[in-house]
Scaffold this motif. Structure first.
Motif, PDB file in Angstrom:
ATOM      1  N   MET A   1       0.927  -1.234  -0.122  1.00  0.00           N
ATOM      2  CA  MET A   1      -0.033   0.046   0.000  1.00  0.00           C
ATOM      3  C   MET A   1       0.724   1.283   0.076  1.00  0.00           C
ATOM      4  O   MET A   1       0.693   2.309   0.484  1.00  0.00           O
ATOM      5  N   ASN A   2       2.014   1.136  -0.580  1.00  0.00           N
ATOM      6  CA  ASN A   2       2.976   2.261  -0.727  1.00  0.00           C
ATOM      7  C   ASN A   2       2.282   3.432  -1.247  1.00  0.00           C
ATOM      8  O   ASN A   2       1.634   3.449  -2.293  1.00  0.00           O
ATOM      9  N   GLY A   3       2.126   4.758  -0.659  1.00  0.00           N
ATOM     10  CA  GLY A   3       1.479   5.814  -1.126  1.00  0.00           C
ATOM     11  C   GLY A   3       0.163   5.925  -1.130  1.00  0.00           C
ATOM     12  O   GLY A   3      -0.539   6.927  -1.554  1.00  0.00           O
ATOM     13  N   THR A   4      -0.347   4.828  -0.518  1.00  0.00           N
ATOM     14  CA  THR A   4      -2.106   4.703  -0.364  1.00  0.00           C
ATOM     15  C   THR A   4      -2.211   5.143   1.070  1.00  0.00           C
ATOM     16  O   THR A   4      -1.857   4.497   2.102  1.00  0.00           O
ATOM     17  N   ASN A   5      -3.399   5.934   1.340  1.00  0.00           N
ATOM     18  CA  ASN A   5      -3.783   6.494   2.413  1.00  0.00           C
ATOM     19  C   ASN A   5      -4.964   5.889   2.823  1.00  0.00           C
ATOM     20  O   ASN A   5      -5.627   6.340   4.053  1.00  0.00           O
ATOM     21  N   ALA A   6      -5.778   5.187   2.207  1.00  0.00           N
ATOM     22  CA  ALA A   6      -7.150   4.738   2.649  1.00  0.00           C
ATOM     23  C   ALA A   6      -7.485   3.271   1.858  1.00  0.00           C
ATOM     24  O   ALA A   6      -6.750   3.006   0.722  1.00  0.00           O
ATOM     25  N   VAL A   7      -8.662   2.523   2.117  1.00  0.00           N
ATOM     26  CA  VAL A   7      -9.155   1.741   1.448  1.00  0.00           C
ATOM     27  C   VAL A   7     -10.517   2.096   1.112  1.00  0.00           C
ATOM     28  O   VAL A   7     -11.185   2.430   2.165  1.00  0.00           O
ATOM     29  N   LEU A   8     -11.128   1.709  -0.078  1.00  0.00           N
ATOM     30  CA  LEU A   8     -12.353   1.971  -0.225  1.00  0.00           C
ATOM     31  C   LEU A   8     -13.135   0.545  -0.466  1.00  0.00           C
ATOM     32  O   LEU A   8     -12.667  -0.148  -1.546  1.00  0.00           O
ATOM     33  N   PHE A   9     -14.024   0.302   0.392  1.00  0.00           N
ATOM     34  CA  PHE A   9     -14.498  -0.983   0.385  1.00  0.00           C
ATOM     35  C   PHE A   9     -15.896  -0.759  -0.516  1.00  0.00           C
ATOM     36  O   PHE A   9     -16.746   0.070   0.156  1.00  0.00           O
ATOM     37  N   VAL A  10     -15.952  -1.439  -1.607  1.00  0.00           N
ATOM     38  CA  VAL A  10     -16.961  -1.132  -2.520  1.00  0.00           C
ATOM     39  C   VAL A  10     -18.032  -2.314  -2.520  1.00  0.00           C
ATOM     40  O   VAL A  10     -17.994  -3.335  -2.984  1.00  0.00           O
ATOM     41  N   SER A  11     -19.313  -2.038  -1.967  1.00  0.00           N
ATOM     42  CA  SER A  11     -20.305  -3.085  -1.812  1.00  0.00           C
ATOM     43  C   SER A  11     -21.372  -2.854  -2.820  1.00  0.00           C
ATOM     44  O   SER A  11     -21.524  -1.639  -3.142  1.00  0.00           O
ATOM     45  N   PHE A  12     -22.301  -3.599  -2.608  1.00  0.00           N
ATOM     46  CA  PHE A  12     -23.664  -3.651  -3.416  1.00  0.00           C
ATOM     47  C   PHE A  12     -24.545  -2.620  -2.803  1.00  0.00           C
ATOM     48  O   PHE A  12     -25.209  -1.745  -3.240  1.00  0.00           O
ATOM     49  N   GLY A  13     -24.651  -2.800  -1.379  1.00  0.00           N
ATOM     50  CA  GLY A  13     -25.738  -2.170  -0.597  1.00  0.00           C
ATOM     51  C   GLY A  13     -26.926  -3.009  -0.606  1.00  0.00           C
ATOM     52  O   GLY A  13     -27.295  -4.004  -1.250  1.00  0.00           O
ATOM     53  N   GLY A  14     -27.831  -2.471   0.335  1.00  0.00           N
ATOM     54  CA  GLY A  14     -29.316  -3.179   0.568  1.00  0.00           C
ATOM     55  C   GLY A  14     -30.084  -2.643   1.543  1.00  0.00           C
ATOM     56  O   GLY A  14     -29.729  -1.605   2.271  1.00  0.00           O
ATOM     57  N   PRO A  15     -31.371  -2.936   1.483  1.00  0.00           N
ATOM     58  CA  PRO A  15     -32.466  -2.063   2.324  1.00  0.00           C
ATOM     59  C   PRO A  15     -32.154  -2.709   3.807  1.00  0.00           C
ATOM     60  O   PRO A  15     -32.295  -3.614   4.135  1.00  0.00           O
ATOM     61  N   ASP A  16     -32.007  -1.667   4.556  1.00  0.00           N
ATOM     62  CA  ASP A  16     -32.008  -1.875   5.999  1.00  0.00           C
ATOM     63  C   ASP A  16     -33.251  -1.929   6.810  1.00  0.00           C
ATOM     64  O   ASP A  16     -33.361  -2.745   7.879  1.00  0.00           O
ATOM     65  N   LYS A  17     -34.444  -1.660   5.995  1.00  0.00           N
ATOM     66  CA  LYS A  17     -35.683  -1.827   6.813  1.00  0.00           C
ATOM     67  C   LYS A  17     -36.664  -2.175   5.392  1.00  0.00           C
ATOM     68  O   LYS A  17     -36.631  -1.651   4.634  1.00  0.00           O
ATOM     69  N   ARG A  18     -38.018  -2.177   6.100  1.00  0.00           N
ATOM     70  CA  ARG A  18     -39.301  -2.511   4.945  1.00  0.00           C
ATOM     71  C   ARG A  18     -39.229  -1.182   4.183  1.00  0.00           C
ATOM     72  O   ARG A  18     -39.344  -1.351   3.012  1.00  0.00           O
ATOM     73  N   GLU A  19     -39.208  -0.033   4.815  1.00  0.00           N
ATOM     74  CA  GLU A  19     -39.371   1.034   4.081  1.00  0.00           C
ATOM     75  C   GLU A  19     -38.366   1.296   3.007  1.00  0.00           C
ATOM     76  O   GLU A  19     -38.848   2.199   2.034  1.00  0.00           O
ATOM     77  N   ASP A  20     -37.300   0.783   3.003  1.00  0.00           N
ATOM     78  CA  ASP A  20     -36.169   0.989   2.178  1.00  0.00           C
ATOM     79  C   ASP A  20     -36.512   0.019   0.989  1.00  0.00           C
ATOM     80  O   ASP A  20     -35.542   0.336   0.097  1.00  0.00           O
ATOM     81  N   VAL A  21     -37.045  -0.884   1.091  1.00  0.00           N
ATOM     82  CA  VAL A  21     -36.851  -1.935  -0.144  1.00  0.00           C
ATOM     83  C   VAL A  21     -37.322  -1.607  -1.463  1.00  0.00           C
ATOM     84  O   VAL A  21     -36.499  -1.596  -2.246  1.00  0.00           O
ATOM     85  N   ARG A  22     -38.536  -0.844  -1.592  1.00  0.00           N
ATOM     86  CA  ARG A  22     -38.771  -0.567  -2.925  1.00  0.00           C
ATOM     87  C   ARG A  22     -37.921   0.612  -3.349  1.00  0.00           C
ATOM     88  O   ARG A  22     -37.328   0.784  -4.733  1.00  0.00           O
ATOM     89  N   PRO A  23     -37.545   1.666  -2.723  1.00  0.00           N
ATOM     90  CA  PRO A  23     -36.568   2.614  -3.101  1.00  0.00           C
ATOM     91  C   PRO A  23     -35.387   2.039  -3.256  1.00  0.00           C
ATOM     92  O   PRO A  23     -34.398   2.323  -4.398  1.00  0.00           O
ATOM     93  N   PHE A  24     -34.665   0.870  -2.790  1.00  0.00           N
ATOM     94  CA  PHE A  24     -33.573   0.474  -2.797  1.00  0.00           C
ATOM     95  C   PHE A  24     -33.663  -0.261  -4.452  1.00  0.00           C
ATOM     96  O   PHE A  24     -32.865  -0.163  -5.183  1.00  0.00           O
ATOM     97  N   LEU A  25     -34.880  -1.083  -4.400  1.00  0.00           N
ATOM     98  CA  LEU A  25     -34.724  -1.635  -5.759  1.00  0.00           C
ATOM     99  C   LEU A  25     -34.891  -0.736  -6.913  1.00  0.00           C
ATOM    100  O   LEU A  25     -34.800  -1.014  -8.101  1.00  0.00           O
ATOM    101  N   GLU A  26     -35.605   0.542  -6.703  1.00  0.00           N
ATOM    102  CA  GLU A  26     -35.608   1.335  -7.821  1.00  0.00           C
ATOM    103  C   GLU A  26     -34.144   1.774  -8.315  1.00  0.00           C
ATOM    104  O   GLU A  26     -33.812   2.235  -9.414  1.00  0.00           O
ATOM    105  N   SER A  27     -33.423   2.031  -7.264  1.00  0.00           N
ATOM    106  CA  SER A  27     -31.872   2.422  -7.478  1.00  0.00           C
ATOM    107  C   SER A  27     -31.349   1.403  -7.988  1.00  0.00           C
ATOM    108  O   SER A  27     -30.498   1.726  -8.985  1.00  0.00           O
ATOM    109  N   VAL A  28     -31.480   0.101  -7.970  1.00  0.00           N
ATOM    110  CA  VAL A  28     -30.672  -0.913  -8.337  1.00  0.00           C
ATOM    111  C   VAL A  28     -31.031  -1.001 -10.044  1.00  0.00           C
ATOM    112  O   VAL A  28     -30.374  -1.235 -10.886  1.00  0.00           O
ATOM    113  N   THR A  29     -32.400  -0.919 -10.335  1.00  0.00           N
ATOM    114  CA  THR A  29     -32.980  -1.211 -11.608  1.00  0.00           C
ATOM    115  C   THR A  29     -33.055   0.296 -12.683  1.00  0.00           C
ATOM    116  O   THR A  29     -33.581  -0.043 -13.731  1.00  0.00           O
TER     117      THR A  29
END
Length: 307
Positions: A1-29
């Motif tokens: 990691m010479n010259g690097t000062n951080a790690v970017l962990f890149v994930s898919f993401g997902g809904p944390d609660k029921r209210e998030d499900v459809r907004p999340f799916l709209e984001s995905v699609t």
């Protein structure tokens, strides 16, 4: 990691609660022409597993474990499809003075739908942030990394499958032309072969889950449910699913395997169990730490395509 000062962990993401499900799916699609009925079908999948996804919590545990392995090197989480979105994370990194980062996309197997879309999402977010956005290099392939194999082996042992169980390795299906343009299947087969070699298992199969798209379009198969039925007709009585295609127990595992595949096995009259994904297993965290210390020179879009 010479010259690097951080790690970017890149994930898919997902809904944390029921209210998030459809907004999340709209984001995905968004922009992909997915019919509304398909979105509603997937929303019902989330309902069947409790109305949310554990992927964000698992990703955060993975990132925290990585911070510990890297002795305090900053590790940031940015998602393609849900909070914290990549743009927000990159702005936070820029505000903290981060100039260069190693990206770890959570995709072990490379094709346009996985690895390349993660890189495209990062670059799109960097453009929105502007000149202050940190430069990002990426880890090399890790589908055959010894510690990744070790983590899968550990999860299989935790499953306590009987010695005569038939092993079915599973992964997300993708369109056949996309698979033919990449090494996606070959990398999956390599992982499965390395895992089986640890146990002396000679016979195994690779099946797929989470197919979408028009029914007439060719996608990778067999579907895991069809594989279960086929093996049951051949007299197999016990099966073990090993979801090597995912690094977290999220909806494609919790619904596609724990609900749909389990139902297919029950109807076929066979015993069916699955190993957990590598998740936050310490061996997998050690693997991530190892690969982020040795990033490849450039993101090389298209890396992993077949020659």
């Amino acid at each position: 990691m010479n010259g690097t000062n951080a790690v970017l962990f890149v994930s898919f993401g997902g809904p944390d609660k029921r209210e998030d499900v459809r907004p999340f799916l709209e984001s995905v699609t968004r922009g992909r022409g997915i019919p509304p009925e398909r979105i509603e079908e997937v929303a019902r999948h989330y309902e069947a597993i409790g109305g949310a996804s554990p992927i964000n919590a698992i990703t955060n545990r993975q990132a925290e474990g990585l911070r510990e392995q890297l002795n305090g090197t900053p590790v940031y989480v940015g998602n393609r499809n849900w909070h914290p979105f990549l743009e927000v994370t990159l702005r936070e990194m820029a505000a903290a003075g981060i100039k260069q980062a190693v990206g770890f996309p959570t995709a072990a197997y490379r094709c346009e739908a996985s690895w390349e879309r993660y890189l495209q999402a990062v670059e799109a977010a960097r453009k929105k942030v502007g000149p202050s956005a940190p430069a990002v290099t990426y880890v090399g392939p890790w589908f055959d990394h010894p510690l990744f194999i070790d983590a899968i082996v550990a999860r299989i042992r935790e499953a306590h499958a009987p010695a005569n169980a038939s092993w079915i390795f599973t992964a997300h299906s993708i369109p056949t032309p996309m698979a033919e343009a990449s090494r996606y299947v070959q990398e999956l087969e390599a992982t499965a072969g390395l895992v089986c070699a640890r146990f002396g298992v000679q016979t195994w199969t690779l099946a797929y889950t989470s197919r979408s798209g028009a029914p007439a379009d060719p996608w990778l198969g067999p579907d895991v449910r069809d594989e279960i039925r086929a093996q049951a007709r051949q007299g197999v009585n016990d099966m073990l699913a090993v979801p090597i295609g995912f690094v977290a127990d999220h909806v494609e595992v919790l619904f596609d395997l724990d609900v749909e595949a389990q139902e297919a096995a029950r109807e076929a009259g066979v015993a069916f169990r699955r190993a957990r994904t590598v998740g936050d297993h310490p061996l997998f965290i050690r693997m991530i730490a190892d690969v982020v210390k040795n990033p490849v020179p450039s993101p090389a879009r298209g890396e992993g395509r077949r020659p």
